[in-house]
Design a protein around this motif. Structure first.
Motif, short mmCIF file in Angstrom:
data_model
loop_
_atom_site.label_atom_id
_atom_site.label_comp_id
_atom_site.label_asym_id
_atom_site.label_seq_id
_atom_site.Cartn_x
_atom_site.Cartn_y
_atom_site.Cartn_z
N GLU B 10 37.08 49.68 51.08
CA GLU B 10 36.96 49.81 50.17
C GLU B 10 37.43 51.36 49.35
O GLU B 10 37.04 52.19 50.41
CB GLU B 10 35.98 49.62 49.70
CG GLU B 10 35.52 47.86 49.83
CD GLU B 10 34.32 47.37 50.22
OE1 GLU B 10 33.78 46.26 50.16
OE2 GLU B 10 33.21 47.88 49.11
N GLU B 12 37.36 53.45 45.67
CA GLU B 12 36.97 53.41 44.24
C GLU B 12 37.12 54.68 43.51
O GLU B 12 38.34 55.82 43.99
CB GLU B 12 35.03 53.44 45.34
CG GLU B 12 34.10 53.32 43.48
CD GLU B 12 33.31 53.62 43.95
OE1 GLU B 12 32.32 52.42 44.65
OE2 GLU B 12 32.57 54.68 44.16
N SER B 16 44.73 51.46 38.37
CA SER B 16 44.70 50.31 37.95
C SER B 16 45.43 49.76 39.22
O SER B 16 46.79 50.56 39.29
CB SER B 16 45.51 49.90 36.73
OG SER B 16 47.03 50.20 36.89
N LEU B 17 44.95 48.76 39.75
CA LEU B 17 45.65 48.54 41.44
C LEU B 17 46.29 47.20 40.90
O LEU B 17 45.54 46.38 40.65
CB LEU B 17 45.57 48.93 42.60
CG LEU B 17 45.18 50.42 42.74
CD1 LEU B 17 44.24 50.25 44.24
CD2 LEU B 17 46.24 50.31 43.35
N SER B 18 47.46 46.45 41.53
CA SER B 18 47.27 45.29 41.24
C SER B 18 47.25 44.78 42.25
O SER B 18 47.39 44.90 43.37
CB SER B 18 48.95 44.85 41.10
OG SER B 18 49.84 46.06 41.96
N MET B 19 47.46 43.41 42.79
CA MET B 19 46.80 43.09 44.10
C MET B 19 48.01 42.40 44.62
O MET B 19 49.19 43.17 44.39
CB MET B 19 46.99 41.24 43.40
CG MET B 19 45.02 40.83 42.83
SD MET B 19 43.89 40.97 43.83
CE MET B 19 43.85 39.85 45.18
N THR B 34 46.46 45.69 49.25
CA THR B 34 45.55 45.00 47.86
C THR B 34 44.90 44.43 48.70
O THR B 34 45.83 43.07 47.53
CB THR B 34 45.72 45.96 46.47
OG1 THR B 34 46.55 46.48 46.88
CG2 THR B 34 44.56 45.91 45.88
N VAL B 37 40.45 43.22 43.24
CA VAL B 37 40.77 44.28 42.93
C VAL B 37 39.04 44.01 41.45
O VAL B 37 39.03 43.56 41.11
CB VAL B 37 41.91 44.51 41.67
CG1 VAL B 37 41.57 45.87 40.78
CG2 VAL B 37 43.15 44.42 42.52
N THR B 40 37.24 49.39 38.61
CA THR B 40 37.43 50.51 39.93
C THR B 40 37.30 50.33 41.17
O THR B 40 38.38 51.32 41.52
CB THR B 40 37.27 51.98 38.92
OG1 THR B 40 36.31 51.88 39.51
CG2 THR B 40 37.33 51.83 37.78
N ARG B 41 37.53 49.24 41.39
CA ARG B 41 37.48 49.31 42.76
C ARG B 41 38.23 48.25 43.53
O ARG B 41 38.17 47.61 43.03
CB ARG B 41 35.58 48.67 43.27
CG ARG B 41 34.43 49.68 43.24
CD ARG B 41 33.02 49.08 43.99
NE ARG B 41 33.27 48.61 45.12
CZ ARG B 41 32.56 48.90 45.85
NH1 ARG B 41 31.37 50.11 45.81
NH2 ARG B 41 32.39 49.09 47.20
N ALA B 42 38.39 48.93 44.69
CA ALA B 42 39.44 47.37 45.13
C ALA B 42 38.93 47.21 47.36
O ALA B 42 39.03 48.07 47.73
CB ALA B 42 40.44 48.19 44.98
N THR B 43 39.88 46.31 46.89
CA THR B 43 39.44 46.32 48.76
C THR B 43 41.22 46.13 49.16
O THR B 43 41.48 45.33 48.69
CB THR B 43 39.44 44.70 48.56
OG1 THR B 43 37.36 44.76 48.20
CG2 THR B 43 38.11 44.45 50.65
#
Ligand SMILES: Nc1ncnc2c1ncn2[C@@H]1O[C@H](COP(=O)(O)OP(=O)(O)O)[C@@H](O)[C@H]1O
Ligand SMILES: [Mg+2]
Lengths: 481, 571
Positions: B10, B12, B16-19, B34, B37, B40-43
């Protein structure tokens, strides 16, 4: 990091990643204890899968592995369990890398506990290098298909489910059967055609009586410097068992690929190992798949079993014989089931056969060595081997039917052929399958015994062997026309 | 980076990240994708061993999606689930290996490019730009990639090029010899075909009873040791596809070595080369990183679509889809997703569909008819056919080849159960056979299925009342079932004569059994005792498959007249 084990052709043994792991970090902030897990807080710079040393007030030392990093928390799996620990009075040192062990010939002849610490009163094991215990996957392109037999001197194994160098072939059993005796006999007697042969025996969750038996039975091989014993007893820490097979395999890979030995790794009992995995999973509150075992059990077992093999450009090999006791004799239980999906066949022991006084009580019809066709036969063992094995099995299937029929309608009502099959079953079980616990038979002896047993049948029933072999090997029988 | 738990990472505070975006994580820059989302967190799902990753490590976006470099050099090669070449990788697969686009052995290799278009022409996606004659056993066609169209401003002359060199400029954009293809998105095509053309597999029980159409999906469920891998390897060797993509997904390393060695030794009858030259192997064995296993299925099908777009019939073989589903489950569980059955995520069915639905026989963007056939093994835990992966898979496949443990244990291989298998396209494939010179195919198939069912019923009855209580007619049926099973359906993969079977030989073997059964029924009607018939020697019928060459129907027919003559003599 140097590559101490780089060999002639440049391929090296697994070396830890050169970057990514931090240096030693020390902490005293323990936030939570749960089952085998310890959660340390306020950490910084600790990496996932690092090895940790835990010092308790009072001088006791334990060990652990980092299972999760979450912000400033690290979840650590404690190998010796958290019993007797409290939130205060603990100092944890993170080693900056996953668990490494020394490797090399220094292990041979030694007896250690499940974490690789000496039990024989000798000094700590010194190695020519250190390697991470989880190893790295062997590039499948480097694999050499297994080809030569490992002979165990046990007729039913060598004759019908031949073990092959680089194979993984488990023994499936139920509590109370002599699977440990069989595994130990294999460990004591196995050879690979005059090549240098070494055995690593990893005991997990065995009773002290069993351990004493194993030590005693393998004394000769140990004294000869051909054996490494890793012993985790039933009352030793459960979580330690997660490490035991990994240490065994790391030692074995080094002996095989850096020192050119054929190495046999016996792992007994994998059901105890899997229980340790389940215990950690439960403590982490993971979602179970079947019967409480975690969904990753397949992959976890595969990272052990797949460490067998032969590799291009190397003379040595790693052969694995795991022992799996099937709870309640259920072959669909996750541990035998997943093992069967990974291994290359199975040797199945059956209570009904043991009850008839046959050792080893192998149920030959449910047993299979998938690699036998590449490890036995002409240029491997003996020209007639595959044919005679197929014939013995086919005749056993027919004999079983005949026996069942006899129970229904009485032996008197059987055809003469069927009666000969019943006679065959007795002679094959007594003459071929049944064997002394210390008896070491040559392959020629085994195959000749198979022919002897087959001679109880009318010759025209022997359809799976060529006429040339019949002429050459079938013993003459006075009453045969 | 704030959290690491195995392959789950994870992060933080990133931009901006896209899937599906790919990131390079930590100092060793391991790849991660990714998957969720939130603010501002992304897994992220990491594709390699995450040991050593720490809170505070940096994850750098790469701007792209998980993709593989497709171009000449795939045929005959072995790649991992992320499409990184294994043939040139070291013996031990430590993390941090470079992707194929950065791999020297891939980008430095030279190919011949032969232009097949002209500067100034207007072209569309799928149109041909040139060919590479020195790549594998099929002609490698360099096409205008999806999304490109316009005037050919420049076209490379015939000559030597590398994977990443441009070979054309189309509508102002350069087209390289090799193409980076995102693996999770199906490659576009013009339209799907209806109607069925069979894939000839060379395995009798499939071709005669449970055929699969080109462009359809088939599954092979079976417990361990029932013969899934063996069957898939046979199809890889003998099916009449142009290109085979073999995905070893979470299975044994020794088996991958087997496929590689086996195919390297076998001649390809159609090209004179070796079978390996029409094959791409994707190997992500059970001990390799679990999440790359998840990707390997999509990598494999994308390779297949790449060759489909050149106009070829491709078969993708995945052994085993269950190991892929387990990887999905593993990640979903770590991610805290609500589990449905047996811990599998609730979207298991749609995930399976996203794989099997990429099968199809289509008109490509370039106007060619081509297909991707998908064949997946399923490994049900404990042999339990009611478990979620098996039951969901059954919904998405056109053909199901269920392997039966009892058949396998009695060494009846291939252990395809005739009661538990189906072929939804059986009738349309029958129509195809009728239109292509074999009007008898449909009748043969239905007669064989009926004979199997009837002899199974009689076998059960016999266990209760004994054989001798059956009327002669039924005893012959019972015997006919045995001849059919042992003389036609059983097929020894290890035998030179029997490993592969042509359509004509298969038909002749079935006819042989039917003719013998008919003759025996005739004898019974004329009063010959069933016992007498049963005791005559049917060896020539049973051994015909092993003793006649793989494509020699005439030799089988010759046997037929021989056996029938002997039977007539019983009268
Ligand atoms: N068509 C066949 N001909 C001969 N032997 C077979 C055949 N199919 C399976 N077998 C035997 O069964 C064993 C297990 O087959 P395999 O395909 O590895 O099973 P699975 O993949 O289902 O676990 C093989 O090693 C081989 O001995
Ligand atoms: Mg398999």
């Amino acid at each position: 990091m140097t590559r101490p084990d780089a060999d002639a052709d440049g391929s090296a043994l697994p070396v830890p990643p050169s970057t990514g792991f931090a240096a030693l970090v020390s902490h005293g902030d323990v936030r939570e204890l749960r089952g085998p897990l310890l959660v340390a807080g306020g950490i910084e710079g600790v990496g996932w899968d690092e090895f940790a040393t835990i010092d308790m007030d009072g001088g006791e030392r334990r060990h652990g592995l980092v299972l999760e990093i979450d912000h400033d928390l690290a979840t650590v799996q404690v190998l010796e369990s958290t019993d007797g620990m409290s939130l205060g009075g603990i100092r944890i040192r993170f080693e900056g890398r996953p668990l490494h062990i020394p490797v090399g010939a220094g292990w041979l002849g030694r007896v250690c506990n499940g974490r690789g610490e000496p039990l024989d009163g000798g000094p700590p094991i010194a190695g020519t290098a250190t390697l991470p215990v989880s190893g790295w996957p062997l590039n499948p392109v480097y694999r050499e298909p297994p080809q030569e037999p490992v002979l165990t001197g046990i007729s039913v194994v060598d004759g019908l489910t031949t073990l092959v160098r680089g194979q993984k072939l488990p023994i499936f059993s139920v509590p109370g059967l002599p699977h440990l005796t069989l595994a130990t006999q294999i460990a004591a007697q196995a050879t690979s055609g005059g090549r240098s042969f070494r055995v690593v025996f990893a005991a997990m969750g065995l009773t002290h009586a069993d351990i004493a038996y194993v030590r005693d039975r393998l004394e000769e091989r140990s004294a000869g410097g051909e054996l490494v014993l890793l012993l985790n007893a039933a009352d030793d820490p459960v979580i330690e068992r997660i490490l035991t097979p990994r240490i065994a395999l790391t030692i074995a890979e080094h002996l095989a690929y850096a020192e050119d030995h054929d190495v046999l790794v016996i792992m007994s009992d994998m059901t105890s190992y899997a229980e340790a995995v389940r215990e950690v999973s439960a403590a982490r509150r993971e979602i179970p798949a079947r019967r409480g075992y975690p969904g990753y059990l397949y992959s976890d077992l595969a990272t052990l079993y797949e460490r067998c093999g032969r590799a291009k450009g190397h003379h040595g090999s790693v052969t694995i014989v795991p022992v799996v006791t099937m709870p309640a004799g259920d072959i669909t239980h996750p541990v035998p089931d997943l093992t069967g999906y990974i291994t290359e066949g199975q040797i199945v022991l059956a209570p009904g056969i043991a009850a008839r006084g046959i050792y080893p009580p192998v149920d030959v019809l449910s047993s299979l060595s998938r690699l036998m066709r590449s490890g036995a036969g002409e240029n491997r063992t003996r020209e007639d081997h595959l044919d005679v094995a197929a014939q013995v099995l086919a005749a056993m299937a027919r004999a079983r039917q005949a026996t069942e029929l006899a129970e229904l309608i009485g032996a008197g009502a059987l055809s003469e052929t069927d009666r000969s099959y019943i006679q065959y079953r007795t002679s094959v079980e007594k003459g071929l399958f049944n064997q002394g616990r210390d008896e070491n038979r040559t392959l020629d002896d085994t195959l000749d015994r198979a022919w002897e047993a087959l001679s109880a049948l009318p010759e025209n029933e022997l359809t799976m062997v060529s006429t040339a072999f019949l002429k050459r090997y079938l013993p003459a029988r006075d009453d045969r026309s | 980076m704030v959290r690491v738990s195995g392959p789950l990472v994870e992060i933080e505070g990133g931009g901006s990240l896209s899937m599906l975006e790919l990131l390079a994580v930590g100092p060793r820059r391991i790849s991660a994708e990714t998957v969720a989302v939130a603010g501002t967190r992304a897994t992220l799902q990491a594709y390699e061993y995450t040991g050593g990753l720490k809170a505070g490590d940096v994850a750098a976006p790469t701007g792209g999606e998980l993709s593989g470099l497709m171009g000449p050099g795939l045929l005959g090669g072995v790649f991992d689930g992320l499409m990184r070449p294994l043939s040139t990788a070291p013996m031990w697969l430590a993390p941090g290996r470079a992707g194929s686009a950065e791999e020297q052995t891939v980008v430095a290799r030279e190919w011949t490019f032969r232009p097949e278009a002209a500067t100034g022409n207007t072209v569309y996606a799928g149109g041909i730009l040139g060919t590479v004659p020195d790549s594998g056993s099929v002609v490698h066609r360099v096409l205008v990639p999806p999304g490109f169209s316009g005037r050919i401003d420049w076209l490379a002359p015939e000559g030597r090029v590398h994977a990443l060199d441009p070979v054309a400029v189309v509508g102002g954009r350069a087209v390289a010899l090799s193409e980076q293809c995102p693996v999770r998105r199906p490659r576009p095509f013009l339209s799907r075909h209806t109607g069925s053309v069979p894939l000839h597999t060379g395995q009798r029980v499939l071709d005669l009873l449970f055929p699969v159409a080109r462009g359809a999906a088939a599954a092979v469920p079976g417990g361990f040791g029932t013969g899934k891998t063996m069957m898939l390897q046979q199809i890889a060797k003998w099916s009449d596809a142009d290109v085979i993509v073999y995905v070893g997904c979470g299975e044994r390393g020794n088996e991958m070595a087997d496929v590689l060695h086996g195919l390297s030794e076998l001649d390809d009858g159609r090209t004179g080369g070796k079978l390996i030259d029409r094959t791409v192997i994707i190997a992500n064995t059970s001990n390799m990183p679990m999440m790359a296993r998840e990707a390997s299925i999509f990598t494999g099908i994308t390779v297949a679509e790449y060759y489909r777009d050149m106009g070829y019939d491709v078969v993708v073989i995945a052994d085993s889809t269950s190991r892929w589903a387990e990887a999905l489950r593993e990640f979903a569980n770590r991610n805290g997703d609500l589990p449905a059955e047996e811990g599998y995520p609730a979207n298991l069915a749609s995930q399976l569909a996203s794989f099997y639905e990429r099968a199809g026989r289509v008109t490509t963007l370039g106007g060619k008819t081509a297909s991707v056939t998908v064949i997946g093994a399923v490994s049900p835990p404990g042999g339990d056919m009611t478990e979620p992966v098996t039951t969901d898979t059954q919904r998405f496949v056109r053909s199901l080849w269920t392997l039966d443990r009892d058949l396998a244990y009695s060494r009846h291989y291939p252990a395809v159960s005739w009661t538990g298998s189906f072929a939804r396209d059986g009738e349309t494939i029958g129509a195809w056979h009728a239109g292509n010179g074999d009007p008898g195919w449909i009748l043969r198939r239905s007669r064989a299925l009926a004979l199997l069912a009837e002899s199974d019923r009689l076998a059960e009855l016999t266990e209760i009342i004994g054989l001798t209580s059956l009327p002669g007619r039924e005893r012959i049926t019972l015997m006919g079932g045995r001849l059919l099973r042992e003389g036609v359906l059983m097929q020894n993969a290890l035998s030179v004569n029997d490993g592969f079977c042509s359509a004509e030989k298969g038909a002749a073997l079935l006819d042989l059994v039917f003719d013998v059964v008919d003759a025996c029924q005739g004898l019974v009607e004329r009063g010959v005792a069933a016992t007498t018939i049963e005791q005559s020697d049917f060896g020539p019928v049973l051994r015909a498959r092993e003793e006649t060459p793989p494509s020699d129907a005439a030799a089988v027919r010759a046997r037929s007249s021989e056996v029938l003559q002997r039977l007539v003599a019983l009268q």
